[in-house]
Motif scaffolding. Structure first.
Motif, PDB file in Angstrom:
ATOM      1  N   ALA A  70      -6.143   0.557 -11.834  1.00 14.49           N
ATOM      2  CA  ALA A  70      -6.163   2.009 -12.040  1.00 14.49           C
ATOM      3  C   ALA A  70      -6.365   2.739 -10.706  1.00 14.49           C
ATOM      4  N   ALA A  71      -7.172   2.166  -9.802  1.00 18.98           N
ATOM      5  CA  ALA A  71      -7.387   2.789  -8.488  1.00 18.98           C
ATOM      6  C   ALA A  71      -6.073   2.883  -7.719  1.00 18.98           C
ATOM      7  N   PHE A  72      -5.282   1.838  -7.797  1.00 17.46           N
ATOM      8  CA  PHE A  72      -3.974   1.847  -7.147  1.00 17.46           C
ATOM      9  C   PHE A  72      -3.128   3.001  -7.701  1.00 17.46           C
ATOM     10  N   ASP A  73      -3.122   3.141  -9.029  1.00 13.81           N
ATOM     11  CA  ASP A  73      -2.359   4.226  -9.654  1.00 13.81           C
ATOM     12  C   ASP A  73      -2.854   5.591  -9.194  1.00 13.81           C
ATOM     13  N   VAL A  74      -4.159   5.776  -9.165  1.00 17.72           N
ATOM     14  CA  VAL A  74      -4.731   7.059  -8.745  1.00 17.72           C
ATOM     15  C   VAL A  74      -4.348   7.359  -7.302  1.00 17.72           C
ATOM     16  N   LEU A  75      -4.494   6.373  -6.441  1.00 16.46           N
ATOM     17  CA  LEU A  75      -4.187   6.592  -5.026  1.00 16.46           C
ATOM     18  C   LEU A  75      -2.704   6.875  -4.787  1.00 16.46           C
ATOM     19  N   VAL A  76      -1.850   6.145  -5.456  1.00 15.47           N
ATOM     20  CA  VAL A  76      -0.406   6.333  -5.261  1.00 15.47           C
ATOM     21  C   VAL A  76       0.083   7.621  -5.920  1.00 15.47           C
ATOM     22  N   HIS A  77      -0.315   7.852  -7.151  1.00 21.87           N
ATOM     23  CA  HIS A  77       0.232   8.986  -7.904  1.00 21.87           C
ATOM     24  C   HIS A  77      -0.482  10.312  -7.669  1.00 21.87           C
ATOM     25  N   HIS A  78      -1.770  10.254  -7.336  1.00 27.38           N
ATOM     26  CA  HIS A  78      -2.514  11.510  -7.172  1.00 27.38           C
ATOM     27  C   HIS A  78      -2.882  11.803  -5.723  1.00 27.38           C
ATOM     28  N   ALA A  87      -1.188   0.911   7.018  1.00 27.12           N
ATOM     29  CA  ALA A  87      -2.533   1.492   7.022  1.00 27.12           C
ATOM     30  C   ALA A  87      -3.208   1.372   5.661  1.00 27.12           C
ATOM     31  N   HIS A  88      -2.404   1.114   4.636  1.00 32.20           N
ATOM     32  CA  HIS A  88      -2.942   1.012   3.280  1.00 32.20           C
ATOM     33  C   HIS A  88      -2.927  -0.423   2.767  1.00 32.20           C
ATOM     34  N   ALA A  89      -2.944  -1.367   3.666  1.00 31.32           N
ATOM     35  CA  ALA A  89      -2.874  -2.783   3.289  1.00 31.32           C
ATOM     36  C   ALA A  89      -4.044  -3.208   2.407  1.00 31.32           C
ATOM     37  N   ALA A  90      -5.224  -2.684   2.646  1.00 34.43           N
ATOM     38  CA  ALA A  90      -6.393  -3.070   1.841  1.00 34.43           C
ATOM     39  C   ALA A  90      -6.230  -2.627   0.392  1.00 34.43           C
ATOM     40  N   ILE A  91      -5.622  -1.466   0.194  1.00 35.12           N
ATOM     41  CA  ILE A  91      -5.388  -0.955  -1.159  1.00 35.12           C
ATOM     42  C   ILE A  91      -4.409  -1.865  -1.889  1.00 35.12           C
ATOM     43  N   VAL A  92      -3.345  -2.238  -1.216  1.00 31.70           N
ATOM     44  CA  VAL A  92      -2.338  -3.121  -1.808  1.00 31.70           C
ATOM     45  C   VAL A  92      -2.943  -4.500  -2.084  1.00 31.70           C
ATOM     46  N   MET A  93      -3.760  -4.997  -1.160  1.00 33.29           N
ATOM     47  CA  MET A  93      -4.370  -6.309  -1.338  1.00 33.29           C
ATOM     48  C   MET A  93      -5.302  -6.317  -2.559  1.00 33.29           C
ATOM     49  N   HIS A  95      -5.088  -4.418  -5.206  1.00 37.73           N
ATOM     50  CA  HIS A  95      -4.197  -4.365  -6.369  1.00 37.73           C
ATOM     51  C   HIS A  95      -3.609  -5.746  -6.646  1.00 37.73           C
ATOM     52  N   ASP A  96      -3.107  -6.389  -5.616  1.00 30.97           N
ATOM     53  CA  ASP A  96      -2.480  -7.706  -5.780  1.00 30.97           C
ATOM     54  C   ASP A  96      -3.474  -8.762  -6.259  1.00 30.97           C
ATOM     55  N   GLN A  97      -4.710  -8.704  -5.779  1.00 31.76           N
ATOM     56  CA  GLN A  97      -5.732  -9.651  -6.231  1.00 31.76           C
ATOM     57  C   GLN A  97      -6.073  -9.428  -7.706  1.00 31.76           C
ATOM     58  N   ALA A  98      -6.112  -8.177  -8.124  1.00 32.06           N
ATOM     59  CA  ALA A  98      -6.362  -7.873  -9.538  1.00 32.06           C
ATOM     60  C   ALA A  98      -5.209  -8.372 -10.406  1.00 32.06           C
ATOM     61  N   GLU A  99      -3.983  -8.155  -9.944  1.00 33.52           N
ATOM     62  CA  GLU A  99      -2.811  -8.650 -10.687  1.00 33.52           C
ATOM     63  C   GLU A  99      -2.823 -10.174 -10.771  1.00 33.52           C
ATOM     64  N   LYS A 100      -3.199 -10.843  -9.687  1.00 32.07           N
ATOM     65  CA  LYS A 100      -3.265 -12.302  -9.677  1.00 32.07           C
ATOM     66  C   LYS A 100      -4.307 -12.801 -10.677  1.00 32.07           C
ATOM     67  N   ALA A 101      -5.468 -12.166 -10.694  1.00 31.19           N
ATOM     68  CA  ALA A 101      -6.515 -12.557 -11.640  1.00 31.19           C
ATOM     69  C   ALA A 101      -6.040 -12.379 -13.075  1.00 31.19           C
ATOM     70  N   LEU A 102      -5.342 -11.284 -13.346  1.00 28.24           N
ATOM     71  CA  LEU A 102      -4.808 -11.045 -14.689  1.00 28.24           C
ATOM     72  C   LEU A 102      -3.763 -12.091 -15.049  1.00 28.24           C
ATOM     73  N   ARG A 103      -2.882 -12.422 -14.122  1.00 26.34           N
ATOM     74  CA  ARG A 103      -1.872 -13.470 -14.380  1.00 26.34           C
ATOM     75  C   ARG A 103      -2.535 -14.808 -14.689  1.00 26.34           C
ATOM     76  N   GLU A 104      -3.633 -15.114 -13.992  1.00 27.05           N
ATOM     77  CA  GLU A 104      -4.344 -16.372 -14.241  1.00 27.05           C
ATOM     78  C   GLU A 104      -4.935 -16.406 -15.649  1.00 27.05           C
ATOM     79  N   VAL A 105      -5.395 -15.261 -16.132  1.00 28.00           N
ATOM     80  CA  VAL A 105      -5.891 -15.186 -17.505  1.00 28.00           C
ATOM     81  C   VAL A 105      -4.735 -15.391 -18.479  1.00 28.00           C
ATOM     82  N   VAL A 106      -3.642 -14.690 -18.243  1.00 27.36           N
ATOM     83  CA  VAL A 106      -2.485 -14.762 -19.136  1.00 27.36           C
ATOM     84  C   VAL A 106      -1.909 -16.175 -19.183  1.00 27.36           C
TER      85      VAL A 106
END
Length: 138
Positions: A70-78, A87-93, A95-106
């Motif tokens: 959700a933070a990624f969405d807020v930062l990108v869209h708002h 300069a925004h590599a930490a934000i992307v990282m 997001h990607d770590q959260a997506e990876k964790a979700l994929r591991e659950v799935v």
């Protein structure tokens, strides 16, 4: 407390997503919608894994996943953050770590803490006898 389909609150978002200084001047409803949207996506994905949703209990691991996405969405869209900008590599990282964790659950590589675990179907071997000799059946 969050609704049954919302897996994080604004307070969780301030701890696990973004500090209030980064979004406090936004309309809270916009941040809530980002949390609700990501909660709905996560809900559908974990339902496909076999969790009974909506979950009634969940741990910080799910809150972190929802808040980082959700933070990624807020930062990108708002805030207009460009994910392609180095300069925004930490934000992307994050997001990607959260997506990876979700994929591991799935994929079943990990279960969510405090949530009813996914159940796998299994067969049971039984031994029975019809004429005094033992045979194996499924």
């Amino acid at each position: 407390t969050p609704s049954m389909s919302q897996y994080a609150t604004l307070e969780d978002f301030a701890v696990f997503g973004l500090p209030v200084a980064a979004w406090g001047d936004l309309i809270s409803a916009d941040v809530e919608r980002a949390i609700q949207g990501r909660s709905a996506i996560v809900d559908g994905l974990i339902r496909a894994r076999g969790y009974s949703t909506p979950l009634t209990e969940w741990g910080d691991d799910l809150r972190v996943i929802v808040c980082k996405l959700a933070a990624f969405d807020v930062l990108v869209h708002h805030r207009g953050v460009n994910p392609a900008d180095p300069a925004h590599a930490a934000i992307v990282m994050a997001h990607d770590q959260a997506e990876k964790a979700l994929r591991e659950v799935v994929k079943g590589y990990r279960n969510l803490t405090d949530a009813e675990p996914a159940r796998a179907e299994s067969g049971t071997a039984r031994v029975f006898s019809t004429n005094g000799t033992t045979s194996r059946g499924w």
